[in-house]
Design a protein around this motif. Structure first.
Motif, mmCIF file in Angstrom:
data_model
loop_
_atom_site.group_PDB
_atom_site.id
_atom_site.type_symbol
_atom_site.label_atom_id
_atom_site.label_comp_id
_atom_site.label_asym_id
_atom_site.label_seq_id
_atom_site.Cartn_x
_atom_site.Cartn_y
_atom_site.Cartn_z
ATOM 1 N N SER A 66 24.360 4.519 10.067
ATOM 2 C CA SER A 66 24.333 3.056 10.019
ATOM 3 C C SER A 66 25.520 2.596 9.169
ATOM 4 O O SER A 66 25.934 3.279 8.231
ATOM 5 C CB SER A 66 23.022 2.550 9.414
ATOM 6 O OG SER A 66 22.988 2.798 8.026
ATOM 7 N N THR A 67 26.068 1.442 9.522
ATOM 8 C CA THR A 67 27.203 0.908 8.759
ATOM 9 C C THR A 67 26.818 0.752 7.292
ATOM 10 O O THR A 67 27.620 1.055 6.397
ATOM 11 C CB THR A 67 27.649 -0.445 9.356
ATOM 12 O OG1 THR A 67 27.988 -0.238 10.731
ATOM 13 C CG2 THR A 67 28.860 -0.996 8.631
ATOM 14 N N GLU A 68 25.573 0.326 7.035
ATOM 15 C CA GLU A 68 25.119 0.118 5.653
ATOM 16 C C GLU A 68 25.083 1.434 4.876
ATOM 17 O O GLU A 68 25.532 1.507 3.732
ATOM 18 C CB GLU A 68 23.723 -0.529 5.637
ATOM 19 C CG GLU A 68 23.670 -1.914 6.260
ATOM 20 C CD GLU A 68 23.685 -1.916 7.792
ATOM 21 O OE1 GLU A 68 24.088 -2.940 8.366
ATOM 22 O OE2 GLU A 68 23.337 -0.891 8.417
ATOM 23 N N LYS A 69 24.557 2.481 5.508
ATOM 24 C CA LYS A 69 24.467 3.778 4.829
ATOM 25 C C LYS A 69 25.858 4.348 4.562
ATOM 26 O O LYS A 69 26.130 4.873 3.481
ATOM 27 C CB LYS A 69 23.624 4.756 5.654
ATOM 28 C CG LYS A 69 23.307 6.033 4.885
ATOM 29 C CD LYS A 69 22.331 6.915 5.632
ATOM 30 C CE LYS A 69 20.933 6.576 5.185
ATOM 31 N NZ LYS A 69 19.919 7.515 5.695
ATOM 32 N N LEU A 70 26.744 4.228 5.534
ATOM 33 C CA LEU A 70 28.114 4.719 5.345
ATOM 34 C C LEU A 70 28.814 3.943 4.226
ATOM 35 O O LEU A 70 29.466 4.547 3.361
ATOM 36 C CB LEU A 70 28.902 4.590 6.648
ATOM 37 C CG LEU A 70 28.438 5.493 7.790
ATOM 38 C CD1 LEU A 70 29.080 5.062 9.103
ATOM 39 C CD2 LEU A 70 28.740 6.949 7.497
ATOM 40 N N ALA A 71 28.674 2.629 4.221
ATOM 41 C CA ALA A 71 29.307 1.803 3.185
ATOM 42 C C ALA A 71 28.777 2.178 1.806
ATOM 43 O O ALA A 71 29.552 2.259 0.839
ATOM 44 C CB ALA A 71 29.068 0.320 3.467
ATOM 45 N N GLU A 72 27.480 2.432 1.712
ATOM 46 C CA GLU A 72 26.893 2.826 0.425
ATOM 47 C C GLU A 72 27.440 4.171 -0.034
ATOM 48 O O GLU A 72 27.792 4.344 -1.205
ATOM 49 C CB GLU A 72 25.369 2.909 0.563
ATOM 50 C CG GLU A 72 24.679 3.347 -0.714
ATOM 51 C CD GLU A 72 23.184 3.522 -0.513
ATOM 52 O OE1 GLU A 72 22.663 4.563 -0.961
ATOM 53 O OE2 GLU A 72 22.550 2.635 0.083
ATOM 54 N N GLN A 73 27.550 5.132 0.888
ATOM 55 C CA GLN A 73 28.090 6.444 0.519
ATOM 56 C C GLN A 73 29.519 6.326 0.010
ATOM 57 O O GLN A 73 29.900 6.982 -0.963
ATOM 58 C CB GLN A 73 28.043 7.403 1.715
ATOM 59 C CG GLN A 73 26.650 7.848 2.070
ATOM 60 C CD GLN A 73 26.611 8.680 3.333
ATOM 61 O OE1 GLN A 73 27.565 8.702 4.125
ATOM 62 N NE2 GLN A 73 25.503 9.362 3.546
ATOM 63 N N ILE A 74 30.307 5.480 0.652
ATOM 64 C CA ILE A 74 31.698 5.294 0.240
ATOM 65 C C ILE A 74 31.763 4.529 -1.085
ATOM 66 O O ILE A 74 32.458 4.945 -2.020
ATOM 67 C CB ILE A 74 32.497 4.565 1.340
ATOM 68 C CG1 ILE A 74 32.601 5.446 2.586
ATOM 69 C CG2 ILE A 74 33.884 4.169 0.828
ATOM 70 C CD1 ILE A 74 33.102 4.722 3.830
ATOM 71 N N ALA A 75 31.028 3.443 -1.184
ATOM 72 C CA ALA A 75 31.092 2.581 -2.366
ATOM 73 C C ALA A 75 30.661 3.300 -3.635
ATOM 74 O O ALA A 75 31.227 3.081 -4.706
ATOM 75 C CB ALA A 75 30.233 1.332 -2.158
ATOM 76 N N TYR A 76 29.657 4.162 -3.525
ATOM 77 C CA TYR A 76 29.117 4.837 -4.716
ATOM 78 C C TYR A 76 29.596 6.276 -4.845
ATOM 79 O O TYR A 76 29.002 7.068 -5.575
ATOM 80 C CB TYR A 76 27.590 4.753 -4.712
ATOM 81 C CG TYR A 76 27.120 3.323 -4.826
ATOM 82 C CD1 TYR A 76 27.235 2.625 -6.024
ATOM 83 C CD2 TYR A 76 26.602 2.658 -3.720
ATOM 84 C CE1 TYR A 76 26.832 1.303 -6.124
ATOM 85 C CE2 TYR A 76 26.193 1.334 -3.809
ATOM 86 C CZ TYR A 76 26.311 0.666 -5.012
ATOM 87 O OH TYR A 76 25.918 -0.646 -5.101
#
Length: 164
Positions: free
Chosen positions: A45-55
C-alpha cells in the motif's frame, strides 16, 4: 542509460505501481490470484511504503532508465539478527528483465551494506520463483527453508545468504 537513487516518501506511489506491474507476471504461475491481491494490498500500500521510507524502516532504491523508474530494491538490518542485512524486495519491470538491472540493484545494496560495516546479506525467495537462479549466480546460498504466514496465506521461501 540508467542510474540508481535512493527513494524518498514522494516515490511511494511509484514503488506501489512497479510492484503491481511486476507481481502479476512474476507470481501468477506459482500463486493464486487471491493471494497476490492480498499480498499486494498488505505489503505494497502507498501508506505502508511511505511509512517504511519516512521512518527509515527500509531503505528503498529506484533504478531509473531514461527518466522512468523501472525497478526497485529495499533493504534493512535484520530485526532478528542485527549483524546481518536483509534484502526485502527486488523487482524490475518484466520488459526490463535480462538487462542486468537486478544485478545492478543487488550490487548497489551490497555496496551500501559493506559501507555500513556489515558482511552478510540475506534474502527470501519463493521456492518456485525463477529469480532464485539469479541469486545463485550472484553467490547467494540457501541456508534454510521457511513458511511465513501472511494473513490466510503462506510464503513458501528459501532463505539465502551471501557473505560480502
Amino acid at each position: 542509460m540508467y542510474f540508481i537513487r535512493e527513494a524518498n516518501i514522494n516515490d511511494a506511489e511509484t514503488i506501489r505501481q512497479l510492484a503491481e506491474e511486476t507481481w502479476w507476471p512474476t507470481y501468477s504461475p506459482i500463486l493464486e490470484a487471491e493471494q497476490i491481491k492480498f499480498m499486494l494490498a498488505d505489503i505494497y500500500s502507498t501508506e505502508k511504503l511511505a511509512e517504511q521510507i519516512a521512518y527509515n524502516k527500509q531503505t528503498y532504491l529506484l533504478l531509473i532508465e531514461d527518466n522512468v523508474p523501472v525497478g526497485f530494491a529495499a533493504f534493512s538490518p535484520r530485526e532478528d539478527n542485527p549483524t546481518v542485512y536483509k534484502l526485502h524486495k527486488l523487482y524490475c519491470l518484466p520488459a526490463m528483465q535480462g538487462k542486468g538491472y537486478g544485478r545492478a540493484l543487488i550490487a548497489e545494496v551490497e555496496k551500501r551494506v559493506k559501507a555500513a560495516g556489515f558482511s552478510a546479506l540475506d534474502l527470501n525467495v519463493n521456492r518456485y520463483n525463477k529469480a532464485k537462479g539469479l541469486y545463485d549466480k550472484m553467490g547467494f546460498k540457501v541456508i534454510y527453508e521457511e513458511d511465513i504466514p501472511i494473513g490466510p496465506y503462506f510464503m513458501n521461501d528459501f532463505v539465502m545468504r551471501k557473505e560480502l
